[in-house]
Design an enzyme around this catalytic site. Structure first.
Site, PDB file in Angstrom:
ATOM      1  N   HIS A  78     -29.776 -22.148 -13.107  1.00  0.00           N
ATOM      2  CA  HIS A  78     -30.797 -23.200 -13.248  1.00  0.00           C
ATOM      3  C   HIS A  78     -30.663 -24.251 -12.140  1.00  0.00           C
ATOM      4  O   HIS A  78     -31.664 -24.710 -11.583  1.00  0.00           O
ATOM      5  CB  HIS A  78     -30.705 -23.872 -14.619  1.00  0.00           C
ATOM      6  CG  HIS A  78     -30.897 -22.921 -15.760  1.00  0.00           C
ATOM      7  ND1 HIS A  78     -30.586 -23.246 -17.066  1.00  0.00           N
ATOM      8  CD2 HIS A  78     -31.365 -21.640 -15.796  1.00  0.00           C
ATOM      9  CE1 HIS A  78     -30.856 -22.202 -17.845  1.00  0.00           C
ATOM     10  NE2 HIS A  78     -31.318 -21.225 -17.098  1.00  0.00           N
ATOM     11  N   HIS A 237     -39.617 -19.051 -17.713  1.00  0.00           N
ATOM     12  CA  HIS A 237     -38.174 -19.255 -17.584  1.00  0.00           C
ATOM     13  C   HIS A 237     -37.521 -18.077 -16.871  1.00  0.00           C
ATOM     14  O   HIS A 237     -36.561 -18.261 -16.115  1.00  0.00           O
ATOM     15  CB  HIS A 237     -37.490 -19.495 -18.929  1.00  0.00           C
ATOM     16  CG  HIS A 237     -36.037 -19.820 -18.747  1.00  0.00           C
ATOM     17  ND1 HIS A 237     -35.606 -21.073 -18.350  1.00  0.00           N
ATOM     18  CD2 HIS A 237     -34.923 -19.045 -18.804  1.00  0.00           C
ATOM     19  CE1 HIS A 237     -34.292 -21.051 -18.188  1.00  0.00           C
ATOM     20  NE2 HIS A 237     -33.859 -19.833 -18.457  1.00  0.00           N
ATOM     21  N   ASP A 241     -35.158 -18.344 -13.672  1.00  0.00           N
ATOM     22  CA  ASP A 241     -33.867 -17.660 -13.529  1.00  0.00           C
ATOM     23  C   ASP A 241     -33.828 -16.821 -12.256  1.00  0.00           C
ATOM     24  O   ASP A 241     -32.842 -16.834 -11.508  1.00  0.00           O
ATOM     25  CB  ASP A 241     -33.621 -16.726 -14.720  1.00  0.00           C
ATOM     26  CG  ASP A 241     -32.980 -17.424 -15.910  1.00  0.00           C
ATOM     27  OD1 ASP A 241     -32.488 -18.555 -15.765  1.00  0.00           O
ATOM     28  OD2 ASP A 241     -32.958 -16.814 -16.998  1.00  0.00           O
ATOM     29  N   HIS A 264     -30.046 -11.025 -15.044  1.00  0.00           N
ATOM     30  CA  HIS A 264     -29.110 -11.454 -13.999  1.00  0.00           C
ATOM     31  C   HIS A 264     -28.399 -10.284 -13.319  1.00  0.00           C
ATOM     32  O   HIS A 264     -28.213 -10.287 -12.109  1.00  0.00           O
ATOM     33  CB  HIS A 264     -28.083 -12.423 -14.580  1.00  0.00           C
ATOM     34  CG  HIS A 264     -28.698 -13.648 -15.180  1.00  0.00           C
ATOM     35  ND1 HIS A 264     -29.458 -14.529 -14.446  1.00  0.00           N
ATOM     36  CD2 HIS A 264     -28.689 -14.127 -16.450  1.00  0.00           C
ATOM     37  CE1 HIS A 264     -29.884 -15.507 -15.235  1.00  0.00           C
ATOM     38  NE2 HIS A 264     -29.439 -15.281 -16.455  1.00  0.00           N
TER      39      HIS A 264
END
Length: 303
Positions: A78, A237, A241, A264
């Site tokens: 973030h 969001h 990310d 991720h």
């Protein structure tokens, strides 16, 4: 010339780690030309530095973790997203613990901190990584792709089989030449399912998580009293990310990222795959800012 940027002043904040639940002191400091973004564990003696680079990513369970030997910094995405969105090339990030504070679960508070510190242009050309050809990685029905694009664009699609998601937009594409990162993406919060939280806490994860710093979803809907900040906050969001994860290339991108259910781990695999394929990218600078495909807002004055 499009120049590199750092912070004008030192600025500090306090928060808690999303997964550790620990109180964390955060200090953002200016850094010299070509430093990049460097995380510093100031609670250790001597201080351990971990550059924000794709090759330093260790664990990618629920967040992106940077490692240097047995020293780690969790949940960097973030803050890195805010750095990317404001075009910060060089900064030191000092932490008093092993995790970046979660703040409100978005990049908004970090954007505010950086803007409060002010931005300063440096006397060196800003380096961009330009995507020259398509690069894709896939795993278990998930996909992450880079394609050439004259600008910076992030497209993402999520696919959750849950009533809250079925009724909402699950895909979004943001072209940052015409859309503001600060207005359209930075305030999108992380989200989690009530059903997962007990399991996570048993495994010492999400110990600092609450409706104060995440969108919490149960079988009936969103538990947060104030609801959502954007109709498509969930997928926004994921875009936030991804922007943070992509900044681990060490430079701003000229190209498009497309994610389908990516997270991720796959984002990092895409970065490593790109870096290995030397014919798929090049580093460029712009002596004449008017020829650049990406326009950054002028340095924000310190408040």
């Amino acid at each position: 010339m499009i120049k590199q940027r750092t912070l004008k002043n030192i600025i500090r904040a306090t928060g808690v780690g999303l997964h550790s639940g620990e109180k964390v002191y955060l200090t953002l400091k200016p850094a010299p030309v070509n430093t990049g973004i460097v995380f510093c564990r100031a609670d250790l003696d001597p201080v351990v530095q971990i550059p924000a680079r794709a090759e330093n990513v260790g664990d990618t369970t629920l967040s992106t973790t940077l490692v240097n030997g047995d020293v780690k910094v969790d949940t960097v995405e973030h803050l890195l997203s805010a750095m990317a969105g404001l075009g910060i090339d060089n900064a030191y990030v000092e932490l008093s613990a092993s995790e970046v504070p979660i703040m409100d679960g978005s990049a908004g508070p970090f954007v505010f901190l950086i803007q409060s510190a002010g931005l300063e242009e440096q006397d060196a050309p800003k380096k961009f990584i330009r995507i020259l050809r398509e690069v894709t990685v896939e795993e278990g029905g998930k996909r992450a792709t880079f394609v050439p694009f004259e600008g910076f664009k992030v497209s993402f699609e999520i696919d959750f089989d849950h009533p809250v998601f079925r009724d909402r937009t699950q895909s979004a594409s943001v072209d940052f030449s015409s859309t503001s990162f600060v207005k359209e993406v930075s305030r999108a919060r992380t989200f989690g399912f009530m059903s997962d939280i007990e399991y996570l806490r048993k495994h010492n994860l999400a110990l600092g998580g609450s409706v104060e710093n995440a969108i919490v979803v149960d079988k009936d809907g969103v538990l947060n009293e104030d609801g959502l900040r954007y109709e498509d906050e969930f997928v926004k969001h994921k875009i936030l990310d991804a922007i943070g994860d992509l900044y681990l290339l060490g430079n701003s991108l000229i190209g498009e990222f497309r994610g389908f259910k990516s997270g991720h781990a796959l984002n990092n695999r895409l970065l490593r795959t790109l870096i290995e394929q030397k014919d798929a990218w090049e580093v460029v600078t712009f002596e004449d800012a008017s020829t650049a495909p990406i326009s950054y807002m002028r340095p924000v004055a310190a408040v």
